[in-house]
Design a protein around this motif. Structure first.
Motif, PDB file in Angstrom:
ATOM      1  N   ALA A   1     -85.364  47.213 -45.862  1.00  0.00           N
ATOM      2  CA  ALA A   1     -84.072  46.683 -45.426  1.00  0.00           C
ATOM      3  C   ALA A   1     -83.636  45.531 -46.331  1.00  0.00           C
ATOM      4  O   ALA A   1     -84.395  45.043 -47.166  1.00  0.00           O
ATOM      5  N   VAL A   2     -82.382  45.127 -46.174  1.00  0.00           N
ATOM      6  CA  VAL A   2     -81.905  43.885 -46.768  1.00  0.00           C
ATOM      7  C   VAL A   2     -81.247  43.067 -45.658  1.00  0.00           C
ATOM      8  O   VAL A   2     -80.787  43.623 -44.650  1.00  0.00           O
ATOM      9  N   ILE A   3     -81.234  41.760 -45.848  1.00  0.00           N
ATOM     10  CA  ILE A   3     -80.623  40.863 -44.866  1.00  0.00           C
ATOM     11  C   ILE A   3     -79.409  40.228 -45.528  1.00  0.00           C
ATOM     12  O   ILE A   3     -79.555  39.382 -46.414  1.00  0.00           O
ATOM     13  N   GLU A   4     -78.232  40.641 -45.132  1.00  0.00           N
ATOM     14  CA  GLU A   4     -77.024  40.045 -45.706  1.00  0.00           C
ATOM     15  C   GLU A   4     -76.838  38.643 -45.135  1.00  0.00           C
ATOM     16  O   GLU A   4     -76.748  38.458 -43.919  1.00  0.00           O
ATOM     17  N   VAL A   5     -76.796  37.653 -46.023  1.00  0.00           N
ATOM     18  CA  VAL A   5     -76.517  36.268 -45.649  1.00  0.00           C
ATOM     19  C   VAL A   5     -75.149  35.958 -46.241  1.00  0.00           C
ATOM     20  O   VAL A   5     -74.953  36.068 -47.450  1.00  0.00           O
ATOM     21  N   ALA A   6     -74.197  35.562 -45.399  1.00  0.00           N
ATOM     22  CA  ALA A   6     -72.819  35.482 -45.872  1.00  0.00           C
ATOM     23  C   ALA A   6     -72.053  34.382 -45.156  1.00  0.00           C
ATOM     24  O   ALA A   6     -72.535  33.777 -44.188  1.00  0.00           O
TER      25      ALA A   6
ATOM     26  N   GLY B   1     -70.415  30.681 -50.637  1.00  0.00           N
ATOM     27  CA  GLY B   1     -68.963  30.619 -50.690  1.00  0.00           C
ATOM     28  C   GLY B   1     -68.299  31.574 -49.706  1.00  0.00           C
ATOM     29  O   GLY B   1     -68.878  32.584 -49.311  1.00  0.00           O
ATOM     30  N   GLU B   2     -67.088  31.249 -49.323  1.00  0.00           N
ATOM     31  CA  GLU B   2     -66.325  32.109 -48.420  1.00  0.00           C
ATOM     32  C   GLU B   2     -66.175  33.507 -49.005  1.00  0.00           C
ATOM     33  O   GLU B   2     -65.829  33.668 -50.177  1.00  0.00           O
TER      34      GLU B   2
ATOM     35  N   HIS C   1     -67.774  30.433 -41.289  1.00  0.00           N
ATOM     36  CA  HIS C   1     -69.014  30.482 -40.515  1.00  0.00           C
ATOM     37  C   HIS C   1     -70.109  31.194 -41.307  1.00  0.00           C
ATOM     38  O   HIS C   1     -69.869  32.231 -41.922  1.00  0.00           O
ATOM     39  N   ASP C   2     -71.319  30.640 -41.258  1.00  0.00           N
ATOM     40  CA  ASP C   2     -72.470  31.321 -41.855  1.00  0.00           C
ATOM     41  C   ASP C   2     -72.936  32.420 -40.904  1.00  0.00           C
ATOM     42  O   ASP C   2     -73.089  32.189 -39.701  1.00  0.00           O
ATOM     43  N   ILE C   3     -73.153  33.605 -41.452  1.00  0.00           N
ATOM     44  CA  ILE C   3     -73.556  34.747 -40.637  1.00  0.00           C
ATOM     45  C   ILE C   3     -74.739  35.464 -41.259  1.00  0.00           C
ATOM     46  O   ILE C   3     -75.037  35.296 -42.447  1.00  0.00           O
ATOM     47  N   LEU C   4     -75.378  36.271 -40.432  1.00  0.00           N
ATOM     48  CA  LEU C   4     -76.503  37.098 -40.855  1.00  0.00           C
ATOM     49  C   LEU C   4     -76.224  38.519 -40.392  1.00  0.00           C
ATOM     50  O   LEU C   4     -75.851  38.742 -39.239  1.00  0.00           O
ATOM     51  N   ARG C   5     -76.402  39.497 -41.309  1.00  0.00           N
ATOM     52  CA  ARG C   5     -76.223  40.904 -40.936  1.00  0.00           C
ATOM     53  C   ARG C   5     -77.353  41.727 -41.541  1.00  0.00           C
ATOM     54  O   ARG C   5     -77.271  42.150 -42.696  1.00  0.00           O
ATOM     55  N   PRO C   6     -78.414  41.986 -40.794  1.00  0.00           N
ATOM     56  CA  PRO C   6     -79.478  42.853 -41.303  1.00  0.00           C
ATOM     57  C   PRO C   6     -78.955  44.265 -41.527  1.00  0.00           C
ATOM     58  O   PRO C   6     -78.164  44.792 -40.738  1.00  0.00           O
ATOM     59  N   ARG C   7     -79.411  44.885 -42.621  1.00  0.00           N
ATOM     60  CA  ARG C   7     -79.002  46.244 -42.961  1.00  0.00           C
ATOM     61  C   ARG C   7     -80.257  47.113 -43.100  1.00  0.00           C
ATOM     62  O   ARG C   7     -81.004  46.974 -44.067  1.00  0.00           O
TER      63      ARG C   7
END
Length: 273
Positions: A101-106, A89-90, A111-117
């Protein structure tokens, strides 16, 4: 719509606790300062150096294809091969694990994005503190919530050029400062009934971050009164890093007065101690 009378020592002590907790979240092992990249997912699977697998955005949602020997942890369960996260969801995020680490999937702005943390992010490990104005009860104001007849969809810009966010606004909050009444369009807050206002003011780009600051507001009381504590005007993640998609304030929330309270320009952006 006046300043509130408070015990100064307690007021300062409570502000210091708020600021400390706010920074702990920001600079936590998987907080926003741990982000190492911002990836915009497309239809073709793509691999990235700071995350395992090949990632893509499909009609059915975000998909990762893990190669032999690669693993993610989703809700405490190890996954291998192809994994479908479904439609996100938005403004929602999920956080599969990957080592420490964690991989933020959002999804942001459609738009679908990926932000590794990664805890070892240099931005995180080098972080010390965020400069702020000394807490002053003058900036704790009693205001009034003015609801709209029906919630309004408000489109605002973003820290990323070309991106837009749409928020539901239940109404405006008004407050008085030096004899002048000001109004801020408010969005729904994180807790039921609470509000959030994005704003800029005459300090923006001078002593405070130019693009935005956010003010969390507790739910109005039965008579519509609200408490606005500008000492807790906080930076959004885009104040620290370009790997953020933060919303910008609506035009009417650009205050013509100087709100000399709250967080200042981060040291990471050239702010002064």
């Amino acid at each position: 719509m006046t300043a509130q009378v408070v015990d100064h020592a307690d007021f300062v002590r409570e502000w210091e606790q708020w600021h400390r907790e706010h920074e702990e979240v920001l600079a936590g092992p998987h907080g926003f300062l741990a982000i190492t990249s911002l990836r915009w997912l497309g239809a073709e699977p793509e691999r990235f150096e700071d995350a395992p697998g090949a990632w893509s955005s499909t009609v059915g949602g975000v998909v990762v294809e893990l190669a032999e020997g690669e693993e993610l942890t989703v809700d405490g369960v190890a996954v291998h091969g192809r994994y479908d996260f479904g439609v996100i969801g938005e403004r929602d995020s999920v956080y599969p694990g990957f080592g420490d680490a964690v991989i933020e999937v959002a999804k942001r702005g459609g738009h679908d994005i990926l932000r590794p943390r990664h805890p070892g992010s240099v931005l995180r490990t080098a972080f010390t503190r965020t400069p702020a104005y000394a807490p002053d009860p003058r900036w704790l104001r009693t205001g009034r919530f003015v609801p709209f007849g029906l919630p309004r969809a408000v489109t605002v810009g973003a820290a990323v050029e070309g991106l837009e966010h749409v928020y539901d606004s239940p109404g405006q909050v008004e407050f008085e400062l030096d004899g002048t009444v000001h109004r801020l369009t408010a969005f729904n807050g994180t807790r039921p009934g609470s509000l959030m206002a994005l704003f800029t003011d005459a300090t923006s780009g001078v002593t405070t971050y130019a693009a935005n600051r956010a003010l969390q507001i507790a739910p109005p009381d039965a008579e519509g009164r609200v408490s606005l504590d500008f000492n807790r005007a906080a930076n959004l993640p885009c104040a620290y890093t370009d790997l953020a998609t933060c919303p910008l304030p609506p035009a009417e929330n650009r205050l013509p007065v100087a709100i000399e309270a709250g967080e200042k320009i981060p040291l990471e952006r050239g702010g002064q101690p």
